[in-house]
Motif scaffolding. Structure first.
Motif, mmCIF file in Angstrom:
data_model
loop_
_atom_site.group_PDB
_atom_site.id
_atom_site.type_symbol
_atom_site.label_atom_id
_atom_site.label_comp_id
_atom_site.label_asym_id
_atom_site.label_seq_id
_atom_site.Cartn_x
_atom_site.Cartn_y
_atom_site.Cartn_z
ATOM 1 N N ALA A 261 0.582 -1.037 -0.226
ATOM 2 C CA ALA A 261 0.042 0.043 -0.448
ATOM 3 C C ALA A 261 1.093 1.305 -0.099
ATOM 4 O O ALA A 261 1.591 1.209 0.533
ATOM 5 N N ASP A 262 0.581 2.100 -0.403
ATOM 6 C CA ASP A 262 0.786 3.591 -0.479
ATOM 7 C C ASP A 262 0.539 4.015 0.642
ATOM 8 O O ASP A 262 1.081 5.214 1.212
ATOM 9 N N LEU A 263 -0.609 4.144 1.277
ATOM 10 C CA LEU A 263 -1.597 5.589 2.357
ATOM 11 C C LEU A 263 -1.982 3.560 2.955
ATOM 12 O O LEU A 263 -2.518 3.119 2.549
ATOM 13 N N LEU A 264 -1.831 4.083 4.757
ATOM 14 C CA LEU A 264 -2.620 2.678 5.191
ATOM 15 C C LEU A 264 -4.036 3.894 6.124
ATOM 16 O O LEU A 264 -3.579 4.806 6.551
ATOM 17 N N VAL A 265 -4.931 3.477 6.040
ATOM 18 C CA VAL A 265 -5.919 3.722 7.017
ATOM 19 C C VAL A 265 -6.759 3.188 7.897
ATOM 20 O O VAL A 265 -6.964 2.317 8.093
ATOM 21 N N ALA A 266 -6.993 4.051 9.195
ATOM 22 C CA ALA A 266 -7.799 3.245 10.149
ATOM 23 C C ALA A 266 -8.583 4.126 10.881
ATOM 24 O O ALA A 266 -8.626 5.137 11.424
ATOM 25 N N PRO A 267 -9.714 3.968 10.604
ATOM 26 C CA PRO A 267 -10.913 4.918 10.271
ATOM 27 C C PRO A 267 -12.072 4.727 11.937
ATOM 28 O O PRO A 267 -13.432 4.773 11.662
ATOM 29 N N GLN A 323 -10.131 15.005 2.421
ATOM 30 C CA GLN A 323 -9.192 15.374 2.260
ATOM 31 C C GLN A 323 -7.773 15.845 3.026
ATOM 32 O O GLN A 323 -7.096 15.750 2.427
ATOM 33 N N MET A 324 -8.038 14.568 3.853
ATOM 34 C CA MET A 324 -6.132 14.353 4.699
ATOM 35 C C MET A 324 -6.088 13.700 3.536
ATOM 36 O O MET A 324 -4.315 13.161 3.224
ATOM 37 N N ILE A 325 -6.803 11.640 2.582
ATOM 38 C CA ILE A 325 -5.923 11.312 1.871
ATOM 39 C C ILE A 325 -5.224 11.848 0.768
ATOM 40 O O ILE A 325 -4.287 12.089 0.417
ATOM 41 N N LEU A 326 -5.724 13.056 0.618
ATOM 42 C CA LEU A 326 -5.626 14.637 -0.588
ATOM 43 C C LEU A 326 -4.857 14.786 -0.365
ATOM 44 O O LEU A 326 -3.193 15.274 -1.142
ATOM 45 N N HIS A 327 -4.444 15.678 0.858
ATOM 46 C CA HIS A 327 -3.073 16.378 1.208
ATOM 47 C C HIS A 327 -1.986 15.465 1.364
ATOM 48 O O HIS A 327 -0.940 15.519 0.578
ATOM 49 N N VAL A 328 -2.126 14.049 2.436
ATOM 50 C CA VAL A 328 -1.499 13.090 2.075
ATOM 51 C C VAL A 328 -0.383 12.596 0.974
ATOM 52 O O VAL A 328 0.795 12.022 0.506
ATOM 53 N N LEU A 329 -0.988 12.375 -0.200
ATOM 54 C CA LEU A 329 -0.925 11.814 -1.553
ATOM 55 C C LEU A 329 -0.333 13.205 -1.923
ATOM 56 O O LEU A 329 0.744 12.801 -3.179
ATOM 57 N N ALA A 330 -0.808 14.643 -2.265
ATOM 58 C CA ALA A 330 0.026 15.329 -2.839
ATOM 59 C C ALA A 330 1.237 15.676 -2.432
ATOM 60 O O ALA A 330 1.995 16.677 -2.634
ATOM 61 N N ASN A 331 1.920 15.225 -1.183
ATOM 62 C CA ASN A 331 2.371 15.432 -0.349
ATOM 63 C C ASN A 331 2.847 14.660 0.005
ATOM 64 O O ASN A 331 3.337 14.439 1.317
#
Length: 380
Positions: A261-267, A323-331
């Motif tokens: 994965a490129d990003l992991l999420v625990a919601p 918004q946080m997912i998009l922020h992390v992917l953009a940075n």
């Protein structure tokens, strides 16, 4: 008595003390019968299986059977370790330890389940020689019930499993049908309501419009009563083509899938269960060296946020999560810096070596030295 990644880590830690262990396990949705197996050189397992179709009230017959199995695998003065203070673990462990005049050790990882009477839950904790509590909230809870010795033992990991391997990462992604240009957002765990998967799916439906090459990898299942209907939500949001849904995987396979994965999420959502527990998957997320987004629930999220080792969002807030997912992917540089700090945090403070030493000192102080000889047994 129990299951899951925490049990495996505890077994590994006790093996490092030189003990020989018999795991007594119960499967309420398996085949009828008693099976025996070998886990490792020092650990064997005895599992009682009852079919899922057996009415719940009749499954109470498992308790005396499991007590007899425990007695059959212990001598005088054993150590009996329970996965929880619940009926299917703690009560059985208590009875075995009482009959054999041994020491009861409770690994307290969660709040009381609905099937366990409050009186039983409290009795098991009061009767234990040692209670290991996975969070400070559970530590205080056990103390309030009169537990004699309560020791904070947070989640810990064998970091040798969580190495970075770009070649293996690409192989895993290819085996999952993921393309080079896919950005993979991962979720690992059950579909239980408290996990907050609907929030992630709603957020991903927003993200996928801005990032059409994004994929959501979900590894888990509806393994509890009242779980969220994830398949229906995927259909309703028309994101089926961007979601890869896999069943639960063998624990040994999880580290390499995390690395894919490129990003992991625990919601996780706001719920009493999430406030007292300390979920092992978040430690695994951090250990993998992959950027993480966590909802601000449980002690581990607060700890990771303070260390700038993970990105934190309010629980249940779909807009904030998207918004946080998009922020992390953009940075990506910022994301990788957070991921590196997350991995170092687990390496330095939540590794199995440190936990094994704490367990050894605690048992030496409160249970007493136990000679380690061939045939010496601990029932877990």
């Amino acid at each position: 008595m129990g299951g899951g990644a925490r049990v495996e880590q505890m077994l590994t830690a006790f093996e490092r003390l030189g003990l020989h262990i018999t795991v007594v396990s119960y499967d309420g949705s398996g085949d009828l019968g008693l099976t025996h197996g070998i886990v490792s050189r020092r650990t064997k397992i005895v599992q009682l299986g009852l079919p899922a179709r057996v009415p719940k009230i009749l499954k109470s017959v498992a308790i005396p059977i499991l007590v007899l199995i425990g007695l059959a695998h212990t001598g005088k003065n054993p150590w009996v370790i329970t996965h929880s203070p619940g009926l299917a673990s703690g009560l059985i462990g208590l009875l075995v330890s009482q009959f054999r005049r041994g020491h009861l050790i409770v690994d307290l990882t969660d709040a009381r389940d609905r099937d366990t009477p409050q009186a039983v839950y409290e009795l098991v904790l009061r009767s234990a020689s040692v209670v290991f509590a996975v969070s400070h909230r559970l530590e205080r809870l056990a103390q309030s019930f009169g537990a004699r010795t309560v020791v904070y033992l947070p989640t810990f990991l064998d970091m040798s499993r969580y190495f970075r391997d770009n070649r293996e990462r690409e192989t895993t992604r290819t085996s999952l049908g993921l393309a080079q240009n896919n950005t993979v957002i991962g979720y690992f765990g059950s579909f239980a309501r408290i996990e907050g998967l609907p929030t992630l799916l709603e957020a991903f439906s927003i993200v996928s419009k801005a990032e059409p090459d994004a994929k959501l990898l979900i590894v888990g299942s509806r393994n509890v009563e009242g779980a969220d209907d994830i398949e229906r939500i995927i259909r309703d949001r028309h994101i089926g083509g961007s979601v890869l849904l896999l069943p639960p995987q063998a624990y040994v396979e999880i580290p390499k899938m995390l690395r894919a994965a490129d990003l992991l999420v625990a919601p996780k959502i706001q719920a009493p269960e999430n406030e007292v527990a300390d979920p092992i998957k978040i430690y695994e997320y951090l250990a993998s060296g992959t950027p993480c987004i966590l909802s601000s629930i449980a002690e581990v999220a607060a700890m990771a946020g303070k260390a700038e080792a993970a990105f934190i969002v309010e629980p249940g807030d779909t807009k904030a999560l998207s918004q946080m997912i998009l922020h992390v992917l953009a940075n990506p540089e910022l994301a990788h810096a957070y991921a590196a700090r997350g991995r170092r945090l687990i390496e330095n403070s939540y590794n199995i070596e440190r936990a094994s030493n704490l367990i050894r000192r605690t048992l030496a102080d409160h249970v007493g030295p136990k000679p380690i000889v061939e045939g010496d047994r601990v029932v877990a």
